[in-house]
Design an enzyme around this catalytic site. Structure first.
Site, PDB file in Angstrom:
ATOM      1  N   LYS A  80       0.726  -1.162  -0.010  1.00  0.00           N
ATOM      2  CA  LYS A  80      -0.067  -0.107   0.069  1.00  0.00           C
ATOM      3  C   LYS A  80       0.814   1.248  -0.053  1.00  0.00           C
ATOM      4  CE  LYS A  80      -3.792   2.034   2.507  1.00  0.00           C
ATOM      5  NZ  LYS A  80      -4.904   1.941   3.709  1.00  0.00           N
ATOM      6  N   SER A 155      -9.907   2.133   2.952  1.00  0.00           N
ATOM      7  CA  SER A 155      -8.852   2.971   1.855  1.00  0.00           C
ATOM      8  C   SER A 155      -7.911   2.131   1.181  1.00  0.00           C
ATOM      9  CB  SER A 155      -8.208   4.017   2.769  1.00  0.00           C
ATOM     10  OG  SER A 155      -7.339   3.293   3.768  1.00  0.00           O
ATOM     11  N   SER A 179      -9.857  -0.239   6.877  1.00  0.00           N
ATOM     12  CA  SER A 179      -9.240  -0.192   5.688  1.00  0.00           C
ATOM     13  C   SER A 179      -8.665  -1.436   5.053  1.00  0.00           C
ATOM     14  CB  SER A 179      -8.300   1.012   5.484  1.00  0.00           C
ATOM     15  OG  SER A 179      -9.064   2.347   5.386  1.00  0.00           O
TER      16      SER A 179
HETATM   17  N1  GLN Z   1     -13.186   4.348   6.261  1.00  0.00           N
HETATM   18  C1  GLN Z   1     -12.388   4.902   7.396  1.00  0.00           C
HETATM   19  C2  GLN Z   1     -12.054   6.430   7.265  1.00  0.00           C
HETATM   20  O1  GLN Z   1     -12.277   6.862   6.354  1.00  0.00           O
HETATM   21  C3  GLN Z   1     -11.191   3.904   7.759  1.00  0.00           C
HETATM   22  C4  GLN Z   1      -9.825   4.304   7.024  1.00  0.00           C
HETATM   23  C5  GLN Z   1      -8.794   3.777   7.595  1.00  0.00           C
HETATM   24  O2  GLN Z   1      -9.016   2.407   7.915  1.00  0.00           O
HETATM   25  N2  GLN Z   1      -7.639   3.841   7.023  1.00  0.00           N
HETATM   26  O3  GLN Z   1     -11.531   6.843   8.310  1.00  0.00           O
END
Ligand code: GLN
Length: 488
Positions: A80, A155, A179
């Site tokens: 990532k 994400s 995410s």
């Molecule tokens: N969807 C969550 C957010 O927008 C989680 C993001 C993540 O785990 N990096 O913060």
């Protein structure tokens, strides 16, 4: 071996160790797949072609000379793009860091490379890992290999899509509020978030430091466990790293004497398809010997509110370092110091990131700290207590991963509706618990659904073991989308 992308990571490694395929063949095969399909998916922000071919050549030499090879020898792995690989760009999905060359390796990356994995590319993500759909990447969105009009989740959507389409066999993700697990569920692959502190955050660009964890994506539970054996180690460069020896993941097939906790009241109002899928997953676990017990996790209804106060507060301080002086792009139109800060941040950050910095700054401001930040911290401890109590009577909590299968790109405009997508994933982050998403079937549109298994802190191996038993009974993990069938 022109269908080697259908093997599990362990199978491909074993084929390499036996000399049935060379590391250079493997690297070339996957590079070709990325070249051919990468742009339809938008899964990669950069491909490490020359680097991976060099590594592959070195591995082939090592093998022919009979030198010892690592646990991940010859397995193509995608990283990532919020984790550092020394000498490569880490964009974090942001224009702000489009020229940022990492001066060192993230600990997790270093450990993977030491075990002879083939680092093949860096995957797309929501800017600074903020999002649930990958539509917040400053570069381009990611499409879901099961249906290109759907989002892959976020994400870590690039990592999930890459594994689902077999453009790599392993990938890393980071999970601050879901995410890893939510995109794994949307893309029909396995995604694991370890206990907070299990994997070093050194070299991961910080979002919410008390929530962030690195973890693996894979097509099978055993492959994900192999990554955990490699990266689940204590690290002197991360003050929150657990001082605990690395574990070996012995996976067994039954759930005898295991009590699974069902938070019935918290799960009221599930969509019918998600409900049916959830109930059938519980039935399968029962048939493997588990007993279901009802637990009280009603307090989790506050978890979204708590998460979006704490995560934005932490993000607002973490992102203060991006000022156009120390990192990233400096605004060309700035004429003095004040303007460098001001313009660089205005031009460098996208909308969602700015929104979160403003929200985080607000909840931490003198007048509102008690009303928001401190209150959220208090509820966070109540959430921890509720889990602790639940684990007095059960070994693992079972929940859906997401409220639906993958939704259409552009379908969710309301930010609150988008944030509510995370309702089943953020609790594990707030409480620092290990949690996995395993494929559990499909919705009526043939989009993947996932089931989530959440264990007590430090019970990463047990979570993986339960997931393995479930996976073996269903054989749903490892099912590729038709997209993966595209040649080469
Ligand atoms: N969807 C969550 C957010 O927008 C989680 C993001 C993540 O785990 N990096 O913060």
């Amino acid at each position: 071996m022109n269908r080697m992308h259908y093997l599990s990571a362990i199978e491909l490694r074993d084929a390499f160790l036996k000399g049935e395929v060379t590391a250079q063949n493997i690297a070339q095969h996957f590079l070709k797949r990325i070249e051919k399909h990468g742009s339809a998916l938008g899964a990669f922000l950069s491909v490490l072609g020359p680097r991976v071919l060099l590594k592959a050549e070195a591995l082939d030499k090592k093998r022919t000379h009979g030198k010892p090879l690592g646990k991940l020898a010859g397995i193509p792995i995608a990283i990532k793009d919020n984790m550092h690989i020394a000498g490569e760009i880490t964009t974090c999905g942001s224009k702000f860091l489009k020229n940022y060359k990492a001066p060192f390796d993230a600990t997790a990356v270093r450990l993977l490379e030491e075990e002879d994995a083939l680092l093949i590319g860096k995957t797309n993500l929501d800017e600074f890992a903020m999002g649930s759909s990958n539509e917040n990447s400053a570069y381009f969105p990611v499409n879901n290999p099961w249906n290109l009009t759907r989002v892959p989740g976020g994400s870590s959507g690039g990592s999930a899509a890459a594994i689902s389409a077999r453009l790599a066999l392993l990938a890393t993700g980071s999970d601050t509020g879901g995410s890893i697990r939510q995109p794994a569920s949307f893309c029909g692959v396995v995604g694991f978030k370890p206990t907070y502190g299990r994997v070093s955050r050194y070299g991961l660009v910080a979002f919410g430091s008390s929530l962030d964890q690195i973890g693996p994506f894979a097509t099978t539970v055993a492959d994900a466990a192999l990554v955990m054996e490699t990266i689940g180690r204590s690290c002197p460069y991360d003050a929150t790293s657990l001082d605990f020896p690395a574990e070996s993941y012995k996976l067994t097939q039954d759930l005898k004497d295991i009590k699974i906790g069902i938070p019935n009241r918290f799960l009221e109002n599930l969509r019918p398809e998600v409900q049916a899928n959830y109930l059938s997953a519980i039935d399968i676990m029962r048939s493997l010997g588990a007993t279901a017990v009802e637990i009280d996790l009603d307090i989790l209804k506050y978890s979204i509110a708590v998460y979006y106060v704490l995560a934005t507060a932490e993000a607002s301080t973490n992102l203060a370092r991006f000022d156009g002086i120390r990192y990233g792009v400096r605004s060309p139109s700035a004429k003095n110091l004040e303007q460098i800060y001001d313009f660089s941040r205005k031009e460098g950050f996208g909308r969602e990131v700015k929104k979160r910095i403003m929200l985080g700054t607000f909840v931490l401001s003198a007048g509102f700290q008690d009303a928001y930040y401190k209150k959220a911290q208090k509820i966070r401890s109540l959430i921890l207590d509720a889990f602790e109590k639940a684990y007095e009577i059960c070994d693992a909590v079972i929940m859906p991963v997401a409220t639906s299968g993958a939704f259409a790109a552009g379908a969710i405009h309301d930010p609150v509706e988008m944030y509510l997508q995370d309702i089943f994933t953020v609790p594990a982050n707030l409480a620092g618990l290990p949690a996995i998403s395993v494929p559990s079937g499909f919705d009526s549109e043939h989009l993947p659904l996932g089931i989530q298994i959440i264990g007590p802190q430090m019970c990463d191996v047990s979570v993986m073991r339960y997931a393995y038993a479930y996976e073996q009974a269903t054989r749903l993990a490892g099912v590729p989308p038709a997209f993966a069938d595209e040649e080469p």
